[in-house]
Scaffold this motif. Sequence first.
Motif, PDB file in Angstrom:
ATOM      1  N   ARG A   1       0.826  -1.207   0.000  1.00  0.00           N
ATOM      2  CA  ARG A   1       0.000   0.000   0.000  1.00  0.00           C
ATOM      3  C   ARG A   1       0.868   1.269   0.000  1.00  0.00           C
ATOM      4  O   ARG A   1       0.544   2.258  -0.654  1.00  0.00           O
ATOM      5  N   LYS A   2       1.990   1.219   0.718  1.00  0.00           N
ATOM      6  CA  LYS A   2       2.868   2.394   0.781  1.00  0.00           C
ATOM      7  C   LYS A   2       3.500   2.701  -0.571  1.00  0.00           C
ATOM      8  O   LYS A   2       3.795   3.858  -0.878  1.00  0.00           O
ATOM      9  N   SER A   3       3.745   1.667  -1.381  1.00  0.00           N
ATOM     10  CA  SER A   3       4.415   1.877  -2.674  1.00  0.00           C
ATOM     11  C   SER A   3       3.433   1.988  -3.831  1.00  0.00           C
ATOM     12  O   SER A   3       3.850   2.119  -4.976  1.00  0.00           O
ATOM     13  N   ALA A   4       2.110   1.934  -3.559  1.00  0.00           N
ATOM     14  CA  ALA A   4       1.129   1.893  -4.635  1.00  0.00           C
ATOM     15  C   ALA A   4       0.821   3.289  -5.170  1.00  0.00           C
ATOM     16  O   ALA A   4       0.934   4.294  -4.462  1.00  0.00           O
ATOM     17  N   TYR A   5       0.451   3.322  -6.443  1.00  0.00           N
ATOM     18  CA  TYR A   5      -0.005   4.558  -7.069  1.00  0.00           C
ATOM     19  C   TYR A   5      -0.942   4.186  -8.212  1.00  0.00           C
ATOM     20  O   TYR A   5      -1.010   3.032  -8.645  1.00  0.00           O
TER      21      TYR A   5
ATOM     22  N   VAL B   1      -3.755   0.131 -11.152  1.00  0.00           N
ATOM     23  CA  VAL B   1      -3.122   0.114  -9.831  1.00  0.00           C
ATOM     24  C   VAL B   1      -1.748  -0.532  -9.978  1.00  0.00           C
ATOM     25  O   VAL B   1      -1.636  -1.680 -10.413  1.00  0.00           O
ATOM     26  N   ARG B   2      -0.729   0.225  -9.619  1.00  0.00           N
ATOM     27  CA  ARG B   2       0.644  -0.251  -9.786  1.00  0.00           C
ATOM     28  C   ARG B   2       1.418  -0.099  -8.486  1.00  0.00           C
ATOM     29  O   ARG B   2       1.129   0.789  -7.682  1.00  0.00           O
ATOM     30  N   VAL B   3       2.410  -0.957  -8.300  1.00  0.00           N
ATOM     31  CA  VAL B   3       3.258  -0.901  -7.114  1.00  0.00           C
ATOM     32  C   VAL B   3       4.715  -0.887  -7.552  1.00  0.00           C
ATOM     33  O   VAL B   3       5.089  -1.504  -8.536  1.00  0.00           O
ATOM     34  N   PHE B   4       5.494  -0.156  -6.780  1.00  0.00           N
ATOM     35  CA  PHE B   4       6.935   0.001  -7.000  1.00  0.00           C
ATOM     36  C   PHE B   4       7.186   0.724  -8.328  1.00  0.00           C
ATOM     37  O   PHE B   4       6.351   0.699  -9.239  1.00  0.00           O
ATOM     38  N   LEU B   5       8.307   1.383  -8.419  1.00  0.00           N
ATOM     39  CA  LEU B   5       8.678   2.125  -9.631  1.00  0.00           C
ATOM     40  C   LEU B   5      10.186   2.038  -9.775  1.00  0.00           C
ATOM     41  O   LEU B   5      10.921   2.621  -8.983  1.00  0.00           O
TER      42      LEU B   5
END
Length: 961
Positions: free
Chosen positions: A65-69, A79-83
């Motif tokens: 959840r902290k890394s989601a955008y 919905v994506r996580v990490f970059l």
Amino acid sequence: MKRTGKAIFAALLLGLGIGTSVYAEPSPGHLNIKIKGYLYSYEIGKFKDKNRAFKFILNLPGNLRKSAYLYQKGNTYSVRVFLMSSPSALMKYRSELKDSNLPAKIVKTPDIFLYSVQLITTTKKESAERFYKKLPPEIKKEAFIYKTDSGYYTVRVFLAKTRKEAEKLQRKLRFLSIKTVVVPTSPTKLGLEKEQEKIKKTQRKSAPLQIPVIKAPETPGGKAEVIIQAVPPTTEEKKIRKVKLKRIQTPIVQSAENKTLSEFKMQKELKKIVLSSEKLIKGNKIKAARIKTSGEVVVPEKEPYKTGKIEFLSLFPLLDRTVNLYAQWQYNTEYKDGNRSSFFNENYNFNTPGEVTDGIKYLISVGYSKYHTDVDTWQSTFRPALNTRLINDLFNLSSSISLINTKTSSGYDGKNTNYELIFSSAWNPKYPYISAAVSKNSISSDNINSDTYSKRFSTGYTYKRNLSLGYSYTHSRTEDHVRNVFSETTNHNANISVRKAFFDGKIYLSAIESIYYSDNRYSLKSVNGYYYQKVSPITGLSGIDTSPSIGTLTPNALLTDGDYNTSSGVNLQTPYENIAINTDYQPVDLITLYIGGNLTATDISTFHWDLYTSSDGNVWNIVATNIPFTYDSQTETLNFVLPQMIEDNYIKLVLTSTGATNTGYVTEVEVYEKVANATTVINNSSTHGDTTRVGVRVKLPLNLGYSFQYERTGKDGKEISSKFSHNLSGMWRYRYIQIGAGAGRTDYFIKDQDTRSSQRANIDIKAKPLSTLSLRAGTGYIENFINYDKTSTSFIISTGINARIFTGLNAGLSSDIVKTTNEETNTSATSYNTKLNINARLFPSLLVSSSIQHNVSSTTTDIYSVSSTWTPSEILRLTVSKGYISREDDKNSSTTNISLSIVPRGGDIRYGLNMSSSNGKESYSGNIFWQVSEYLTANGYLRYTPSDNSISTGVTANARW
């Protein structure tokens, strides 16, 4: 003024307490980042309704959840996580998605990579923040904190469109006393990190939860934005707050050449030319049918760049390609005792990785190398290869084709061709996984022509981490077309594992059962109308012995390594060459020697061989003199049909006479057993077996723990071995003292062998009464048994102390005592080992370390060593080390090493000088490294050894595009 600036900045670094965990070098892998115009993330969901996308993120585990955008493209919300900057950087997070039963689809996020000047790299965010806060004001205005894919925190300054522009800005920072480096920087990633930081701060104030959104351009020429939206949405779309960064202030040193760059504004309103331009081939050098399009770049009013149109060329299908060229040239010459020898080595490699679509990738590579000597001999290797890969949500499919063609000046021409196709599933882990592969390997040369076909298949399933099932199948077939034989192997393996915890983890049980079945088929060797099957395993021995009836030979692994081309060192021009085979009493009726060289039929007719046997490999009994043999010119083999079957430990052939005038040598030896009444040339053998493992772990009161392990191995329905292990251990802490203790016993049973057992007990104590002082002490006792009779015991005592006496001075003292007793002979031996280490920084530029070690065992040995490193400036480093070993038998030895490294400012040219000495033998060497350009480097060296009266010099050049 410059000197004052250096002093201030050096004091700043010391004040921050930054040590070895902070450095100015770039983070690992920064040079491998490909500036493609996009980043990589995992897409774990796709929605048409924005509220459903927000709710999906709220239900994610904490770290995800902290890394989601959200990535918004039109009315679709991804919905994506990490970059990350590369797919490989994402792989370490793949397990988190699998644990949460989420898909792990890799997708791209549009971006425009820029360049920055990196000041430091640190593993701690607090260190980076302290460094940033204490920067001089004129630098701080342009600086920011950036987290890399590897998890490092960096402090960077400036943002530039090209590397050259960033390097111009880098030169303005020369007054700093640290090394800086130009690195790629992602504005999208930078903006997303800053927005996530703002969200964390607002959440502390109990504000409504917010989520960052990267809004993609909907039309060519549109701009990408990083925005923040509340959950649930509390404002209309038109009221969405757009985040902008403050404008970068005037640079440190103003000049016309960097005026535009120094005013470049870090902002969240990211500019994107055209979304589909992520994979377009830039430039006009590719000749193909293309459609010319254009897009307009929308720029904010205060943006220093000018608004205009950028034209690019598109090609369908879109190909994303990179071309890499590498070349290396190496020349070396050596003078020794008035003789000169030299060689020249050239190596070239070309590869072009690319993408046809998002899921189809390829890699074309071609390599060529050639090695020349000054005696007109050479060896060349040509290595073309093609690799492809298809990736989607259901499966991965990869293929490879490669060729290795080796030629030599002696006429050798060998080819090794390999084909491989691999399939692996990528669907949801709640379904069984599947993996399969097929391959073919072909080898051909003057006397080899063989094909190997391989297949493998595996599948498995895991249920709630408590139950795992697995099955694998492998099949391999090798066909030797020269010797007209084949071998075929089929293996089946199945396993089941169960693990379960009870009573809140206080009891843990595990069990694994593995079953295998193996089938082997191979053709029989035919000699004089009889069939023979190969005997294995065997080992080879060789040597020259003019008294073959007595004496041992040297093991020679080259005789039985399966290489039919390389000489084993047995020369057929030398009389009394001995070739022995250790068969371990297996029956033997035929011995085959594979030979090489250019022997003629006349040379071979002069050979006379005697046959010997032995049970211990030392005393030999003669069986036959001048034993007859036949020569097969097609396979280049000498076949010895023995006068009778031999079942002894060792068999030996002795070349008692040879008149060969041409070169000849033995490459391989094989032995065979005659097959009685053979009706087929095919031999079959099969075997099966199983392995059982059971484990129990129990948490007991008083911080105690008990574990039990049982392992059993069976073959062909019979038990081969079993092992039982019991262990009891505990750990206790009181203030600064830690005590650990343990005891255990292991019993090992092997069929038709003695039962072996061992039991042990130990206790270890560690204490750290002060932050500058640590102590340790321990003792252990071990007993070994054979058939439950005690055979030996060992008693061990170990102590140690480490202390920081004062800043810059550390010392450590350790001691070990081991007493071993042989209970069968009632003898004992005691060994002692004591070591003292001292490390001192006498001055900021001078580091000295030394050690003294005293060993007492069968002999007494003292080891002394001291080394120092002096760095008077950033361009000069001097290292001196000295070692001395004193032995009780007066076989003393000493070593000395002195090295000087000179790196002028800029680092394009580096010099090195070295002097080393070992037991009076000196060696002097020097080298120079020159970074000619970003694409070309050169390295030269000179080495002189007075004891050998030899001089060696060489130069190596590397080119990379």
